[in-house]
Design a protein around this motif. Structure first.
Motif, PDB file in Angstrom:
ATOM      1  N   LEU A 149       0.753  -1.268   0.245  1.00  0.00           N
ATOM      2  CA  LEU A 149       0.119   0.065   0.018  1.00  0.00           C
ATOM      3  C   LEU A 149       0.780   1.276   0.144  1.00  0.00           C
ATOM      4  CD1 LEU A 149      -2.843  -1.224   2.526  1.00  0.00           C
ATOM      5  CD2 LEU A 149      -3.054  -0.935  -0.033  1.00  0.00           C
ATOM      6  N   ALA A 150       2.114   1.338   0.663  1.00  0.00           N
ATOM      7  CA  ALA A 150       2.984   2.277   0.615  1.00  0.00           C
ATOM      8  C   ALA A 150       3.709   2.593  -0.734  1.00  0.00           C
ATOM      9  CB  ALA A 150       3.933   2.128   1.695  1.00  0.00           C
ATOM     10  N   GLY A 151       3.216   1.829  -1.850  1.00  0.00           N
ATOM     11  CA  GLY A 151       3.771   2.117  -3.011  1.00  0.00           C
ATOM     12  C   GLY A 151       4.882   1.116  -3.566  1.00  0.00           C
ATOM     13  N   GLY A 152       4.886  -0.223  -2.977  1.00  0.00           N
ATOM     14  CA  GLY A 152       5.600  -1.198  -3.451  1.00  0.00           C
ATOM     15  C   GLY A 152       5.412  -1.611  -5.025  1.00  0.00           C
ATOM     16  N   ARG A 153       6.620  -1.656  -5.505  1.00  0.00           N
ATOM     17  CA  ARG A 153       6.677  -2.031  -7.037  1.00  0.00           C
ATOM     18  C   ARG A 153       6.081  -3.420  -7.112  1.00  0.00           C
ATOM     19  NH1 ARG A 153      12.026  -2.471  -9.936  1.00  0.00           N
ATOM     20  NH2 ARG A 153      12.925  -3.521  -8.090  1.00  0.00           N
ATOM     21  N   PRO A 154       5.458  -3.813  -8.447  1.00  0.00           N
ATOM     22  CA  PRO A 154       4.879  -5.039  -8.688  1.00  0.00           C
ATOM     23  C   PRO A 154       5.840  -5.987  -8.774  1.00  0.00           C
ATOM     24  CG  PRO A 154       4.211  -3.311 -10.425  1.00  0.00           C
ATOM     25  CD  PRO A 154       5.347  -2.730  -9.519  1.00  0.00           C
ATOM     26  N   ILE A 155       5.488  -7.151  -8.088  1.00  0.00           N
ATOM     27  CA  ILE A 155       6.508  -8.243  -7.775  1.00  0.00           C
ATOM     28  C   ILE A 155       7.161  -8.777  -9.136  1.00  0.00           C
ATOM     29  CG2 ILE A 155       4.570 -10.035  -7.856  1.00  0.00           C
ATOM     30  CD1 ILE A 155       7.428  -9.709  -5.145  1.00  0.00           C
ATOM     31  N   ASN A 156       6.764  -8.562 -10.175  1.00  0.00           N
ATOM     32  CA  ASN A 156       7.281  -9.343 -11.280  1.00  0.00           C
ATOM     33  C   ASN A 156       8.681  -8.355 -11.629  1.00  0.00           C
ATOM     34  OD1 ASN A 156       5.878  -7.139 -12.210  1.00  0.00           O
ATOM     35  ND2 ASN A 156       5.033  -8.347 -14.154  1.00  0.00           N
ATOM     36  N   ALA A 157       8.496  -6.934 -11.547  1.00  0.00           N
ATOM     37  CA  ALA A 157       9.509  -6.214 -11.669  1.00  0.00           C
ATOM     38  C   ALA A 157      10.760  -6.387 -10.784  1.00  0.00           C
ATOM     39  CB  ALA A 157       8.819  -4.559 -11.566  1.00  0.00           C
ATOM     40  N   VAL A 158      10.216  -6.509  -9.485  1.00  0.00           N
ATOM     41  CA  VAL A 158      11.216  -6.713  -8.487  1.00  0.00           C
ATOM     42  C   VAL A 158      11.956  -7.975  -8.790  1.00  0.00           C
ATOM     43  CG1 VAL A 158      11.263  -7.455  -5.914  1.00  0.00           C
ATOM     44  CG2 VAL A 158       9.873  -5.634  -6.664  1.00  0.00           C
ATOM     45  N   LEU A 159      11.274  -9.123  -9.006  1.00  0.00           N
ATOM     46  CA  LEU A 159      11.911 -10.310  -9.423  1.00  0.00           C
ATOM     47  C   LEU A 159      12.945 -10.382 -10.577  1.00  0.00           C
ATOM     48  CD1 LEU A 159      12.242 -13.517  -8.804  1.00  0.00           C
ATOM     49  CD2 LEU A 159      10.378 -13.886 -10.417  1.00  0.00           C
ATOM     50  N   ALA A 160      12.430  -9.417 -11.875  1.00  0.00           N
ATOM     51  CA  ALA A 160      13.166  -9.493 -12.826  1.00  0.00           C
ATOM     52  C   ALA A 160      14.234  -8.843 -12.430  1.00  0.00           C
ATOM     53  CB  ALA A 160      12.559  -8.521 -13.762  1.00  0.00           C
ATOM     54  N   ASP A 161      14.434  -7.546 -11.475  1.00  0.00           N
ATOM     55  CA  ASP A 161      15.730  -6.867 -11.009  1.00  0.00           C
ATOM     56  C   ASP A 161      16.645  -7.928 -10.273  1.00  0.00           C
ATOM     57  OD1 ASP A 161      15.136  -4.770 -12.383  1.00  0.00           O
ATOM     58  OD2 ASP A 161      14.609  -3.582 -10.600  1.00  0.00           O
ATOM     59  N   ALA A 162      16.114  -8.717  -9.357  1.00  0.00           N
ATOM     60  CA  ALA A 162      16.991  -9.768  -8.512  1.00  0.00           C
ATOM     61  C   ALA A 162      17.630 -10.711  -9.482  1.00  0.00           C
ATOM     62  CB  ALA A 162      15.895 -10.460  -7.543  1.00  0.00           C
ATOM     63  N   ARG A 163      17.042 -11.194 -10.390  1.00  0.00           N
ATOM     64  CA  ARG A 163      17.335 -12.057 -11.313  1.00  0.00           C
ATOM     65  C   ARG A 163      18.577 -11.772 -12.172  1.00  0.00           C
ATOM     66  NH1 ARG A 163      12.719 -16.021 -13.334  1.00  0.00           N
ATOM     67  NH2 ARG A 163      14.296 -17.681 -13.444  1.00  0.00           N
ATOM     68  N   ALA A 164      18.371 -10.416 -12.389  1.00  0.00           N
ATOM     69  CA  ALA A 164      19.252  -9.607 -13.238  1.00  0.00           C
ATOM     70  C   ALA A 164      20.717  -9.140 -12.336  1.00  0.00           C
ATOM     71  CB  ALA A 164      18.874  -8.411 -14.143  1.00  0.00           C
ATOM     72  N   GLY A 165      20.502  -9.383 -11.039  1.00  0.00           N
ATOM     73  CA  GLY A 165      21.663  -9.010 -10.315  1.00  0.00           C
ATOM     74  C   GLY A 165      21.484  -7.575  -9.697  1.00  0.00           C
ATOM     75  N   LYS A 166      20.475  -6.950 -10.047  1.00  0.00           N
ATOM     76  CA  LYS A 166      20.329  -5.563  -9.688  1.00  0.00           C
ATOM     77  C   LYS A 166      20.095  -5.390  -8.136  1.00  0.00           C
ATOM     78  CE  LYS A 166      18.691  -4.215 -14.278  1.00  0.00           C
ATOM     79  NZ  LYS A 166      17.548  -3.173 -14.871  1.00  0.00           N
ATOM     80  N   LYS A 167      20.498  -4.176  -7.447  1.00  0.00           N
ATOM     81  CA  LYS A 167      20.462  -3.809  -6.284  1.00  0.00           C
ATOM     82  C   LYS A 167      18.902  -3.776  -5.799  1.00  0.00           C
ATOM     83  CE  LYS A 167      22.075  -1.248  -2.194  1.00  0.00           C
ATOM     84  NZ  LYS A 167      22.909   0.018  -2.061  1.00  0.00           N
ATOM     85  N   LEU A 168      18.659  -4.398  -4.754  1.00  0.00           N
ATOM     86  CA  LEU A 168      17.207  -4.361  -4.260  1.00  0.00           C
ATOM     87  C   LEU A 168      17.093  -3.708  -2.899  1.00  0.00           C
ATOM     88  CD1 LEU A 168      15.572  -7.990  -5.036  1.00  0.00           C
ATOM     89  CD2 LEU A 168      15.746  -5.567  -6.510  1.00  0.00           C
ATOM     90  N   ALA A 169      16.259  -3.074  -2.415  1.00  0.00           N
ATOM     91  CA  ALA A 169      15.987  -2.442  -1.014  1.00  0.00           C
ATOM     92  C   ALA A 169      15.498  -3.603  -0.129  1.00  0.00           C
ATOM     93  CB  ALA A 169      14.659  -1.287  -1.152  1.00  0.00           C
ATOM     94  N   GLY A 170      15.901  -3.392   1.049  1.00  0.00           N
ATOM     95  CA  GLY A 170      15.591  -4.409   2.062  1.00  0.00           C
ATOM     96  C   GLY A 170      14.018  -4.910   1.935  1.00  0.00           C
ATOM     97  N   ASN A 171      13.130  -3.844   1.757  1.00  0.00           N
ATOM     98  CA  ASN A 171      11.664  -4.344   1.848  1.00  0.00           C
ATOM     99  C   ASN A 171      11.341  -4.825   0.565  1.00  0.00           C
ATOM    100  OD1 ASN A 171      11.680  -2.235  -0.241  1.00  0.00           O
ATOM    101  ND2 ASN A 171      10.100  -0.982   0.737  1.00  0.00           N
ATOM    102  N   GLU A 172      12.240  -4.983  -0.726  1.00  0.00           N
ATOM    103  CA  GLU A 172      11.909  -5.758  -1.903  1.00  0.00           C
ATOM    104  C   GLU A 172      12.264  -7.298  -1.557  1.00  0.00           C
ATOM    105  OE1 GLU A 172      11.667  -2.298  -5.332  1.00  0.00           O
ATOM    106  OE2 GLU A 172      13.755  -3.235  -4.563  1.00  0.00           O
ATOM    107  N   TRP A 173      13.258  -7.535  -0.729  1.00  0.00           N
ATOM    108  CA  TRP A 173      13.859  -8.685  -0.470  1.00  0.00           C
ATOM    109  C   TRP A 173      12.730  -9.323   0.377  1.00  0.00           C
ATOM    110  CZ3 TRP A 173      17.061 -11.464  -3.113  1.00  0.00           C
ATOM    111  CH2 TRP A 173      18.128 -10.888  -3.840  1.00  0.00           C
ATOM    112  N   ARG A 174      12.277  -8.608   1.344  1.00  0.00           N
ATOM    113  CA  ARG A 174      11.221  -9.191   2.155  1.00  0.00           C
ATOM    114  C   ARG A 174       9.827  -9.429   1.269  1.00  0.00           C
ATOM    115  NH1 ARG A 174      13.750  -5.459   5.615  1.00  0.00           N
ATOM    116  NH2 ARG A 174      12.348  -3.630   4.983  1.00  0.00           N
TER     117      ARG A 174
END
Length: 526
Positions: A149-174
């Motif tokens: 609700l606080a503006g989190g990115r869509p989970i598919n975009a978060v996963l795509a960045d994680a698979r690409a080795g990009k840096k994620l914020a702590g709340n995105e890892w959570r």
């Protein structure tokens, strides 16, 4: 078409028509108080909710469930009634889809939801932000909801960045760690690829996000196909052992530990021996603490005890009916079940906990206790047919086939809602074919009744309902092995073809129905 049916089949269709005519229009039954839930069972109703979400610039929360479903009832008893959830609901448009409402199964296909419950948070344009984990304890679910609700990115975009080795914020890892992978339905990743992906994410997760890394790793182990997936070694066993020994760490991973204890153990220690014995002992210690943790719900504490019994059975065949378990463990089982049965006053909680308790008693070999618990709760349950199915399962496991069929039939007779009736009917039909294949009249009558009910349900060939009917078709083909039941099969195929013919050619259901009818026309195996 009807003149080709036997009297048995005609009677089934007549009784079905009378039953359907007597049904009241489904009434709204919101999942919880204090929330402005919008009931939806058609595309237009969901589209209107998205229009409202865009107008109000709010996300949309979609809850998919069923009245009888124990985990759904657990959500109602522990999440949807929380004051913080009710307060947060003002920040999203809340939509619930009862799987038994007309059109609900079609919505299931649209949103790729199959398992009850599934809870999806979407932005106003319909892009998924996350799927909430129904098995997690309520505070964790609330944290993930608030993050979305606080503006989190869509989970598919978060996963795509994680698979690409990009840096994620702590709340995105959570968000990745808490994502409901069990209800993903291949939205983010194919089920077969999930263990490797979760292990990859666990390895990439930074050290400062240790809790998320551990959760991802435990989920990878739990999904690794009974020890055949991930490669494990002494270092990994030591890491998990430290989690089990640490009360705070094991509490943080509660839902994964209690739900996947057996699979995690077999993945870490595939073979019998000292390594597995040590791991089982460590696991049991952690589960004992969780079982006694008053901050957890009764359902979670019951799950911890179920996991203890599962581990105590780990060297036994899965279908062992009379396990020799430690007397102290059996005492714990009886005492916790008795206490919960006595103390629960909320109907939703009862449906969630008592059904688990009956399963637990059976796993412990206490079959008479399990039967007695279920029978005593039939009058207390808002969905007694679920408990009747469990009684049928108990009887079947113990070789009491007549009792099993009687309970399965009663469960079907008492079941409510089109999707549920097809599901319960398919279960009864499957038991009939397997336990009484000689009862041709009863088998044909039941299949004809199910096809008759499908004809009256505009969503019968979508999702759960379609799978129920496909189970019936598969069993009919097996029953007709060698062409022994060719005449009955042809009558049923003719009936089903008539049902298919009334479905619009442009409706996706038509192909599903036609394929099922065609399977009945195929030449039976010799």
């Amino acid at each position: 078409m009807r003149r080709h049916l036997t009297l048995v089949a005609r009677a089934a269709i007549l009784s079905t028509s009378l039953w359907l005519a007597s049904l009241p229009v489904a009434a709204a039954n919101p999942p919880g108080p204090g929330v402005a839930w919008i009931a939806a069972a058609a595309d237009a109703e969901v589209d209107a909710a998205f229009t409202q979400a865009r107008s109000e610039k709010k996300p949309l929360l979609l809850y998919w469930g069923a009245k009888w479903c124990p985990p759904c009832n657990q959500l109602k008893a522990t999440l949807f009634n929380r004051q913080d959830f009710i307060a947060q609901s003002k920040n999203f448009v809340a939509v619930y889809v009862d799987g038994d409402l007309p059109g609900a199964q079609k919505l299931g296909a649209r949103f790729k939801v199959r398992g009850y419950p599934t809870v999806i948070l979407m932005n106003p344009e319909g892009v998924e932000i996350t799927r909430l984990p129904g098995e997690a304890d309520a505070p964790k679910v609330m944290a993930l909801l608030q993050q979305g609700l606080a503006g989190g990115r869509p989970i598919n975009a978060v996963l795509a960045d994680a698979r690409a080795g990009k840096k994620l914020a702590g709340n995105e890892w959570r968000a990745l760690a808490l994502y409901s992978w069990d209800t993903d339905q291949d939205t983010l990743v194919a089920e077969a690829e999930r263990p490797a992906l979760l292990a990859q994410l666990a390895a990439a997760c930074p050290a400062k996000e240790a809790e998320s890394s551990t959760r991802l790793l435990l989920k990878a182990l739990g999904a690794s196909d009974d020890g055949k997936g991930l490669k494990t070694d002494a270092a990994l066993r030591t890491r998990i052992g430290k989690v089990l020994a640490d009360p705070a760490a094991s509490r943080a991973q509660m839902e994964t530990l209690v739900n996947d204890a057996r699979d995690i153990t077999r993945a870490l220690a595939p073979d019998e021996g000292a390594d597995r014995a040590r791991l089982v002992t460590a696991f049991d210690g952690a589960l004992k603490r969780l079982q006694a943790d008053a901050t957890l719900s009764r359902a979670d504490r019951m799950s911890a005890l179920i996991a203890r019994v599962d581990l105590a059975r780990i060297e036994l065949p899965k279908d062992e009916r009379q396990p020799k378990l430690d007397a102290a463990l059996l005492k714990d089982v009886r005492e916790q079940v008795t206490r919960d049965d006595r103390d629960i006053s909320d109907g939703y909680e009862r449906q969630a906990v008592i059904t688990s308790a009956a399963y637990l008693l059976g796993q412990a070999g206490l079959w008479n206790d399990s039967d007695a618990l279920l029978k005593a709760n039939l009058a207390k349950s808002h969905s007694p047919y679920y408990l009747m199915s469990q009684l049928g399962g108990n009887a079947r496991k113990l070789g009491r086939n007549d009792d099993a069929l009687r309970w399965y039939q009663e469960a079907f007779d008492k079941s409510e809602g089109p999707a549920t009736r097809l599901q319960w009917g398919a279960s009864y039909f499957t038991a009939l074919v397997e336990l009484a294949p000689q009862d041709a009249a009863r088998i044909e009558k039941t299949a004809a009744q199910l096809f008759g009910e499908a004809a009256q349900d505009k969503g019968a060939f979508y999702e759960r309902s379609a799978r129920s009917l496909q189970r019936v078709g598969t069993k009919l083909v097996a029953w007709n092995s060698g062409g022994k039941q060719a005449a009955a099969i042809e009558r049923l195929r003719t009936q089903l073809a008539g049902v298919c013919g009334k479905i619009d050619a442009g409706d996706a259901q038509r192909a599903t129905c036609d394929a099922l009818a065609k399977s009945l026309a195929a030449k039976p195996a010799a």
